[in-house]
Design a protein around this motif. Sequence first.
Motif, PDB file in Angstrom:
ATOM      1  N   TYR A 133       1.640  -1.406   0.066  1.00 49.98           N
ATOM      2  CA  TYR A 133       0.627  -0.049   0.280  1.00 49.98           C
ATOM      3  C   TYR A 133       1.099   1.004   0.346  1.00 49.98           C
ATOM      4  O   TYR A 133       0.380   2.103  -0.969  1.00 49.98           O
ATOM      5  CB  TYR A 133      -0.988   0.327   1.192  1.00 49.98           C
ATOM      6  CG  TYR A 133      -1.883   1.256   0.984  1.00 49.98           C
ATOM      7  CD1 TYR A 133      -2.871   1.524   0.106  1.00 49.98           C
ATOM      8  CD2 TYR A 133      -1.732   2.004   1.726  1.00 49.98           C
ATOM      9  CE1 TYR A 133      -3.622   2.632   0.237  1.00 49.98           C
ATOM     10  CE2 TYR A 133      -1.812   3.391   2.018  1.00 49.98           C
ATOM     11  CZ  TYR A 133      -3.160   3.897   1.130  1.00 49.98           C
ATOM     12  OH  TYR A 133      -4.398   5.004   1.615  1.00 49.98           O
ATOM     13  N   PHE A 134       1.653   1.434   0.922  1.00 53.74           N
ATOM     14  CA  PHE A 134       2.786   3.174   0.912  1.00 53.74           C
ATOM     15  C   PHE A 134       3.766   2.297   0.151  1.00 53.74           C
ATOM     16  O   PHE A 134       3.654   4.121  -0.287  1.00 53.74           O
ATOM     17  CB  PHE A 134       3.067   2.739   2.666  1.00 53.74           C
ATOM     18  CG  PHE A 134       1.975   3.404   3.791  1.00 53.74           C
ATOM     19  CD1 PHE A 134       1.147   3.995   3.839  1.00 53.74           C
ATOM     20  CD2 PHE A 134       1.343   2.056   4.556  1.00 53.74           C
ATOM     21  CE1 PHE A 134       0.459   4.792   3.908  1.00 53.74           C
ATOM     22  CE2 PHE A 134       0.729   2.480   5.723  1.00 53.74           C
ATOM     23  CZ  PHE A 134       0.547   3.813   5.131  1.00 53.74           C
ATOM     24  N   LEU A 135       4.237   2.131  -0.171  1.00 55.31           N
ATOM     25  CA  LEU A 135       5.215   2.017  -1.372  1.00 55.31           C
ATOM     26  C   LEU A 135       4.888   1.388  -2.583  1.00 55.31           C
ATOM     27  O   LEU A 135       5.520   1.962  -3.719  1.00 55.31           O
ATOM     28  CB  LEU A 135       6.121   0.512  -1.297  1.00 55.31           C
ATOM     29  CG  LEU A 135       7.269   0.306  -0.538  1.00 55.31           C
ATOM     30  CD1 LEU A 135       7.859  -0.549  -0.178  1.00 55.31           C
ATOM     31  CD2 LEU A 135       7.671   1.601   0.323  1.00 55.31           C
ATOM     32  N   ARG A 136       3.029   1.874  -2.884  1.00 57.40           N
ATOM     33  CA  ARG A 136       2.641   2.138  -4.113  1.00 57.40           C
ATOM     34  C   ARG A 136       3.212   1.230  -5.590  1.00 57.40           C
ATOM     35  O   ARG A 136       3.365   1.947  -6.653  1.00 57.40           O
ATOM     36  CB  ARG A 136       2.709   3.485  -4.190  1.00 57.40           C
ATOM     37  CG  ARG A 136       2.289   4.666  -3.674  1.00 57.40           C
ATOM     38  CD  ARG A 136       1.007   5.043  -3.343  1.00 57.40           C
ATOM     39  NE  ARG A 136       0.331   6.353  -2.749  1.00 57.40           N
ATOM     40  CZ  ARG A 136      -0.401   6.038  -1.756  1.00 57.40           C
ATOM     41  NH1 ARG A 136      -0.760   4.543  -1.670  1.00 57.40           N
ATOM     42  NH2 ARG A 136      -0.443   7.630  -0.365  1.00 57.40           N
ATOM     43  N   PHE A 137       3.229  -0.039  -4.996  1.00 56.50           N
ATOM     44  CA  PHE A 137       3.437  -1.020  -5.477  1.00 56.50           C
ATOM     45  C   PHE A 137       2.653  -0.804  -7.764  1.00 56.50           C
ATOM     46  O   PHE A 137       1.188  -0.670  -6.659  1.00 56.50           O
ATOM     47  CB  PHE A 137       3.879  -2.565  -5.152  1.00 56.50           C
ATOM     48  CG  PHE A 137       3.943  -2.397  -3.978  1.00 56.50           C
ATOM     49  CD1 PHE A 137       5.405  -2.114  -3.868  1.00 56.50           C
ATOM     50  CD2 PHE A 137       4.494  -4.316  -3.785  1.00 56.50           C
ATOM     51  CE1 PHE A 137       6.393  -2.192  -3.016  1.00 56.50           C
ATOM     52  CE2 PHE A 137       5.692  -4.392  -3.368  1.00 56.50           C
ATOM     53  CZ  PHE A 137       7.047  -3.435  -2.469  1.00 56.50           C
ATOM     54  N   ASN A 138       3.214  -1.584  -8.600  1.00 58.53           N
ATOM     55  CA  ASN A 138       2.377  -1.445  -9.925  1.00 58.53           C
ATOM     56  C   ASN A 138       1.097  -2.647  -9.168  1.00 58.53           C
ATOM     57  O   ASN A 138       1.057  -3.347  -8.279  1.00 58.53           O
ATOM     58  CB  ASN A 138       2.574  -1.566 -11.215  1.00 58.53           C
ATOM     59  CG  ASN A 138       3.559  -2.453 -11.259  1.00 58.53           C
ATOM     60  OD1 ASN A 138       3.436  -4.177 -10.588  1.00 58.53           O
ATOM     61  ND2 ASN A 138       4.416  -2.215 -11.329  1.00 58.53           N
ATOM     62  N   PHE A 139       0.564  -3.251 -10.582  1.00 54.51           N
ATOM     63  CA  PHE A 139      -0.460  -4.266  -9.935  1.00 54.51           C
ATOM     64  C   PHE A 139       0.147  -5.754  -9.950  1.00 54.51           C
ATOM     65  O   PHE A 139      -0.220  -6.093  -9.293  1.00 54.51           O
ATOM     66  CB  PHE A 139      -1.420  -4.066 -11.430  1.00 54.51           C
ATOM     67  CG  PHE A 139      -2.828  -4.624 -11.166  1.00 54.51           C
ATOM     68  CD1 PHE A 139      -3.694  -5.030 -10.312  1.00 54.51           C
ATOM     69  CD2 PHE A 139      -2.961  -5.832 -11.861  1.00 54.51           C
ATOM     70  CE1 PHE A 139      -4.288  -5.865 -10.166  1.00 54.51           C
ATOM     71  CE2 PHE A 139      -3.877  -7.035 -11.862  1.00 54.51           C
ATOM     72  CZ  PHE A 139      -4.846  -6.913 -11.222  1.00 54.51           C
ATOM     73  N   ILE A 140       0.552  -5.646 -10.912  1.00 53.07           N
ATOM     74  CA  ILE A 140       1.888  -6.876 -11.215  1.00 53.07           C
ATOM     75  C   ILE A 140       1.940  -6.857  -9.676  1.00 53.07           C
ATOM     76  O   ILE A 140       1.643  -8.282  -8.554  1.00 53.07           O
ATOM     77  CB  ILE A 140       2.282  -7.358 -12.158  1.00 53.07           C
ATOM     78  CG1 ILE A 140       1.820  -6.560 -13.346  1.00 53.07           C
ATOM     79  CG2 ILE A 140       3.385  -8.593 -12.090  1.00 53.07           C
ATOM     80  CD1 ILE A 140       2.447  -6.524 -14.932  1.00 53.07           C
ATOM     81  N   TRP A 141       2.821  -6.782  -8.820  1.00 55.85           N
ATOM     82  CA  TRP A 141       3.451  -6.867  -7.889  1.00 55.85           C
ATOM     83  C   TRP A 141       2.787  -6.724  -6.931  1.00 55.85           C
ATOM     84  O   TRP A 141       2.646  -8.048  -6.057  1.00 55.85           O
ATOM     85  CB  TRP A 141       4.402  -5.631  -7.416  1.00 55.85           C
ATOM     86  CG  TRP A 141       5.565  -6.015  -8.845  1.00 55.85           C
ATOM     87  CD1 TRP A 141       6.202  -4.989  -8.975  1.00 55.85           C
ATOM     88  CD2 TRP A 141       6.931  -6.389  -7.496  1.00 55.85           C
ATOM     89  NE1 TRP A 141       7.017  -5.659  -9.829  1.00 55.85           N
ATOM     90  CE2 TRP A 141       7.956  -6.482  -8.913  1.00 55.85           C
ATOM     91  CE3 TRP A 141       7.543  -7.765  -7.149  1.00 55.85           C
ATOM     92  CZ2 TRP A 141       9.096  -7.422  -8.657  1.00 55.85           C
ATOM     93  CZ3 TRP A 141       7.818  -8.932  -7.240  1.00 55.85           C
ATOM     94  CH2 TRP A 141       9.295  -8.545  -7.549  1.00 55.85           C
ATOM     95  N   LYS A 142       1.304  -5.904  -6.294  1.00 53.05           N
ATOM     96  CA  LYS A 142       0.263  -6.224  -5.763  1.00 53.05           C
ATOM     97  C   LYS A 142       0.020  -7.404  -5.974  1.00 53.05           C
ATOM     98  O   LYS A 142      -0.664  -8.543  -4.881  1.00 53.05           O
ATOM     99  CB  LYS A 142      -0.645  -5.140  -6.158  1.00 53.05           C
ATOM    100  CG  LYS A 142      -0.327  -3.405  -5.404  1.00 53.05           C
ATOM    101  CD  LYS A 142      -1.367  -3.005  -5.709  1.00 53.05           C
ATOM    102  CE  LYS A 142      -1.193  -1.281  -4.817  1.00 53.05           C
ATOM    103  NZ  LYS A 142      -2.108  -0.422  -5.133  1.00 53.05           N
ATOM    104  N   SER A 143      -0.382  -8.004  -6.870  1.00 47.59           N
ATOM    105  CA  SER A 143      -0.785  -9.183  -7.481  1.00 47.59           C
ATOM    106  C   SER A 143       0.361 -10.795  -6.486  1.00 47.59           C
ATOM    107  O   SER A 143      -0.122 -11.239  -5.987  1.00 47.59           O
ATOM    108  CB  SER A 143      -1.185  -9.138  -8.440  1.00 47.59           C
ATOM    109  OG  SER A 143      -2.719  -8.089  -9.102  1.00 47.59           O
ATOM    110  N   LEU A 144       1.138 -10.680  -7.184  1.00 42.92           N
ATOM    111  CA  LEU A 144       2.105 -11.267  -6.891  1.00 42.92           C
ATOM    112  C   LEU A 144       1.910 -11.632  -4.877  1.00 42.92           C
ATOM    113  O   LEU A 144       2.105 -12.461  -4.577  1.00 42.92           O
ATOM    114  CB  LEU A 144       3.142 -10.656  -7.075  1.00 42.92           C
ATOM    115  CG  LEU A 144       3.421 -10.780  -8.552  1.00 42.92           C
ATOM    116  CD1 LEU A 144       5.223 -10.874  -9.503  1.00 42.92           C
ATOM    117  CD2 LEU A 144       3.426 -12.780  -9.210  1.00 42.92           C
ATOM    118  N   VAL A 145       2.086 -10.232  -4.914  1.00 46.26           N
ATOM    119  CA  VAL A 145       2.520 -10.117  -3.162  1.00 46.26           C
ATOM    120  C   VAL A 145       0.698 -10.916  -2.302  1.00 46.26           C
ATOM    121  O   VAL A 145       0.786 -12.153  -1.613  1.00 46.26           O
ATOM    122  CB  VAL A 145       2.230  -8.815  -2.430  1.00 46.26           C
ATOM    123  CG1 VAL A 145       2.391  -9.381  -1.263  1.00 46.26           C
ATOM    124  CG2 VAL A 145       3.688  -8.660  -2.427  1.00 46.26           C
TER     125      VAL A 145
END
Length: 185
Positions: free
Chosen positions: A112-124
């Motif tokens: 949330y705070f590092l503002r990952f892009n959609f792909i990285w958010k999905s992977l996490v």
Amino acid sequence: MYGIIEELFLSLGIYSHNWYQTWMTVVSLPIYFWVAKKMYEKIIRGIKPLFYYGYIYLGLFLLSSATLTHMFFILTRHQDFNATLFPNPVTSRFLLFLVHFHLLSIPIMLIYFLRFNFIWKSLVIIALYILYYIGYKLNLIWIKEGWFLPVSTANIFGMYLSVVILDKLYDSNRKQKHDRKSKIN
């Protein structure tokens, strides 16, 4: 007053102490109230980034874990934690509850705070589902039959929603402070 109430509850048999004693309440509560007052004053004046993330982290414990995980899933018997990992079942469940909290809160705060892009958010998030599934298969987390996907999804996205809510609440306080300073200048 809290010490008197605690002693009254003990004498009425409402609850009993295991390792905890009433004197600990009497000594620690004034300290905790003082700390809470100082924290509140800092929040009102504006929070430095390190404290900001720390307060959100502390708020997550109550908002997400205690409310969603404990109040809803554990009390309704949809999810629980292994009570046989250690000789003391309370210690076992509490330790797993804390591991569960940290494994959810830290990655969710990062994405949330590092503002990952959609792909990285999905992977996490996929990694969190995998960790949840491993814990489920190792019987560290017990989930009612047929409820794995709803419970894990509610916990993961409930934690994310909790971060968003806390961020908006603290951020609105910072904006109000900034607006007050602008009006003065």
